[in-house]
Design a protein around this motif. Structure first.
Motif, PDB file in Angstrom:
ATOM      1  N   HIS A  74      -4.478   3.787   0.805  1.00 63.44           N
ATOM      2  CA  HIS A  74      -4.904   2.623   1.595  1.00 63.44           C
ATOM      3  C   HIS A  74      -3.852   2.243   2.627  1.00 63.44           C
ATOM      4  O   HIS A  74      -4.190   1.808   3.721  1.00 63.44           O
ATOM      5  N   PHE A  93     -10.022  12.860  -1.233  1.00 65.56           N
ATOM      6  CA  PHE A  93      -9.508  11.889  -2.173  1.00 65.56           C
ATOM      7  C   PHE A  93      -9.871  12.278  -3.597  1.00 65.56           C
ATOM      8  O   PHE A  93     -11.049  12.468  -3.913  1.00 65.56           O
ATOM      9  N   TYR A  97     -15.169   6.932  -4.353  1.00 66.70           N
ATOM     10  CA  TYR A  97     -15.309   5.885  -3.349  1.00 66.70           C
ATOM     11  C   TYR A  97     -16.488   5.029  -3.788  1.00 66.70           C
ATOM     12  O   TYR A  97     -17.570   5.544  -4.057  1.00 66.70           O
ATOM     13  N   THR A  98     -16.258   3.745  -3.916  1.00 65.38           N
ATOM     14  CA  THR A  98     -17.350   2.849  -4.296  1.00 65.38           C
ATOM     15  C   THR A  98     -17.507   1.757  -3.255  1.00 65.38           C
ATOM     16  O   THR A  98     -16.543   1.366  -2.594  1.00 65.38           O
ATOM     17  N   HIS A  99     -18.718   1.291  -3.121  1.00 61.66           N
ATOM     18  CA  HIS A  99     -18.981   0.229  -2.156  1.00 61.66           C
ATOM     19  C   HIS A  99     -20.072  -0.669  -2.718  1.00 61.66           C
ATOM     20  O   HIS A  99     -21.072  -0.205  -3.242  1.00 61.66           O
ATOM     21  N   ALA A 105     -15.493  -2.165  -0.241  1.00 60.72           N
ATOM     22  CA  ALA A 105     -15.235  -0.759  -0.508  1.00 60.72           C
ATOM     23  C   ALA A 105     -13.950  -0.589  -1.301  1.00 60.72           C
ATOM     24  O   ALA A 105     -13.025  -1.375  -1.182  1.00 60.72           O
ATOM     25  N   SER A 106     -13.916   0.464  -2.093  1.00 57.09           N
ATOM     26  CA  SER A 106     -12.747   0.724  -2.920  1.00 57.09           C
ATOM     27  C   SER A 106     -12.596   2.225  -3.127  1.00 57.09           C
ATOM     28  O   SER A 106     -13.582   2.950  -3.203  1.00 57.09           O
ATOM     29  N   LEU A 107     -11.358   2.660  -3.214  1.00 55.73           N
ATOM     30  CA  LEU A 107     -11.054   4.023  -3.613  1.00 55.73           C
ATOM     31  C   LEU A 107     -10.464   3.955  -5.019  1.00 55.73           C
ATOM     32  O   LEU A 107      -9.490   3.252  -5.248  1.00 55.73           O
ATOM     33  N   TYR A 119     -11.868  -1.100   3.002  1.00 52.47           N
ATOM     34  CA  TYR A 119     -11.886   0.116   3.801  1.00 52.47           C
ATOM     35  C   TYR A 119     -13.088   0.076   4.737  1.00 52.47           C
ATOM     36  O   TYR A 119     -14.188  -0.243   4.324  1.00 52.47           O
ATOM     37  N   ASN A 123     -18.839   7.106   2.300  1.00 51.03           N
ATOM     38  CA  ASN A 123     -18.852   8.368   1.581  1.00 51.03           C
ATOM     39  C   ASN A 123     -19.641   9.391   2.397  1.00 51.03           C
ATOM     40  O   ASN A 123     -20.811   9.179   2.682  1.00 51.03           O
TER      41      ASN A 123
END
Length: 129
Positions: A74, A93, A97-99, A105-107, A119, A123
């Motif tokens: 990040h 990565f 990756y979630t949103h 959003a998050s990694l 972010y 995806n």
């Protein structure tokens, strides 16, 4: 990852770091590497220089898992927003990756470390060409 090694060698500290690795506490080594490979001061400018010297269509970043925890993805992405803004950036990565509308959003590194940073990313598995 490769750029990190290159920067350490250019600064002539790579061999010293290898030598100290087994002798100092992991936290101390992590702090040292975070300082000498700081995304804002060192990585983003090095990437910007490479991009300026190269004709490219897409910036690919890899080796994220290999530089964890002393370089956080990040931090790199945030510092590249002004550098690599005209063309797409793809980061390989090792995680998910979630949103969601609620949390953004998050990694999630290695499927274990949840990073609740914002972010402006998506995806690529959900893209059609």
């Amino acid at each position: 990852y490769d750029l990190s090694i290159k920067l350490l060698k250019e600064r002539e500290i790579f061999e010293q770091i290898l030598e100290m690795e087994s002798k100092v506490a992991k936290e101390k080594l992590k702090e040292l590497l975070q300082g000498v490979l700081d995304p804002e001061s060192h990585l983003a400018p090095a990437i910007a220089k490479t991009l300026g010297d190269t004709d490219y269509d897409v910036l690919f970043l890899s080796g994220v898992g290999e530089v964890f925890p002393y370089i956080r993805s990040h931090n790199v992405l945030n510092n590249l927003q002004s550098t690599a803004k005209d063309k797409p950036t793809v980061i390989f990565f090792p995680g998910a990756y979630t949103h969601s509308l609620e949390s953004g959003a998050s990694l999630d590194l290695f499927g274990r470390l949840h990073d609740d940073k914002y972010y402006r990313a998506f995806n690529i598995y959900h893209c059609e060409v």
